[in-house]
Design a protein around this motif. Structure first.
Motif: not given
Ligand code: PBG
Length: 331
Positions: A83-110
């Protein structure tokens, strides 16, 4: 004892004979499909230079994951656009970031689809480099901890395999230690071990919005002129605990794949058939300059022949369909 006793054409005389003596086999099970995930709902934003590939919101990524599995493709590798970029790439290791969310949803559905995640900061930093900066340099050692946090965050969300692509020295060890500390000692690391500073990543950077805002990646990715160094990179990553090593890009680096295969027998080797390789093929196909399906299979077979066990490729869905068609026709 050459010609006329030896006539290699004898075994090329018909399709069944050719099939019987074929040395290299390409199967749908050898392919992994890369996907780009964005925030939002019902988003499917086409990537201009990669026909057929879109940035997808999580709901649409789930649908695509289902389609991919339905085609018989065993796995996907996920890239996130924050959603937002910053100098230290915070969303890369945010448990509510887009990747963890996608992983949870895909693991459950497929549940029977293998989910790999790309571990890197470049999509998440505002400067677009693969680590944190000190001045205009990427600070290797300060980046390691953030990469390790990203890998743990993906594993906690349910990633089957984490795939670091940043090219920092020592990152495989840092990630291995962090995963083990958090109870993920059974999560494998697929290391982008021999990753070159390549012009073939151009379309990907459009897809991931990760073009460096200044300079380039030559300070951490490998010089395309070097082959021996790739073997040193691979040896170090294996020592640090990599379970699978990867060569990237694939097509202009088939010799590197071959040398890795010979130097490290028994080690699983992946190859990344990257965005620019896909874009070249699609552009020529659109112009009617190449027979797309034929060349798609030829390219992927060549990467397997060079020595790759499996291939990350944007052509995975196309290839799955082509292989299925061929199977139907020959049976
Ligand atoms: C992130 C990353 C890149 C790719 C995979 N992971 C881009 C880069 O290093 O600039 C490239 C993939 C492709 O071109 O398909 N570090």
């Amino acid at each position: 004892m050459g010609f006329p006793t030896q006539r290699l054409r004898r075994l090329r005389g018909n399709a069944i004979l050719r099939d019987l003596v074929r040395e290299t086999h390409l199967e749908v099970g050898d392919l992994v499909y890369p996907m780009f995930v964005v925030h939002g709902r019902n988003v499917a934003r086409p990537i201009g230079s990669m026909p057929g590939v879109c940035q997808l919101s999580v709901d649409r990524a789930v649908a695509e994951a289902r389609e991919v599995r339905g085609l018989g493709i065993p796995g996907i590798v996920l890239f996130g656009i924050p959603a937002r970029k910053d100098p230290v790439g915070s969303e890369a290791y945010d448990p509510s970031g887009v990747i963890p969310e996608a992983v949870r949803a895909i693991r459950e559905a497929v549940p029977d689809l293998l989910v790999l995640t790309d571990v890197c900061l470049c999509e998440y930093t505002d400067h677009g480099h693969c680590g944190v900066l000190r001045g205009e340099e990427v600070d290797n050692d300060r980046t390691l901890d953030l990469l390790a946090r990203a890998a743990v965050c993906h594993a906690k969300a349910g990633a089957h395999v984490v795939a670091p692509s940043d090219m920092m020295d020592g990152r495989v060890r840092a990630i291995r230690q962090a995963l083990d500390r958090e109870g993920f000692e059974t999560t494998p690391i697929l290391s982008y071990a021999a990753k070159y500073a390549s012009g073939f990543y151009g379309p990907f950077r459009e897809a991931a919005g990760s073009t460096p805002q200044f300079g380039d990646r030559r300070g951490y990715q490998m010089d395309p002129a070097n082959g021996d160094e790739a073997l040193r990179e691979i040896a170090l990553d294996l020592e640090e605990g990599a379970d699978i090593i990867m060569v990237k890009p694939a097509l202009a680096y088939l010799d590197v794949i071959r040398r890795a295969r010979e130097r490290f027998p028994g080690v699983p080797i992946a190859a990344y058939n990257v965005s620019g390789e896909y874009a070249m093929l699609k552009a020529a196909e659109e112009r009617g300059w190449l027979d797309g399906p034929r060349v798609t299979i030829e390219i992927l077979t060549a990467i397997r022949r060079a020595g790759a066990d499996f291939i990350l490729t944007y052509s995975a869905k196309d290839a799955a369909r082509i292989l299925k068609d061929r199977g139907a026709r020959s049976s």
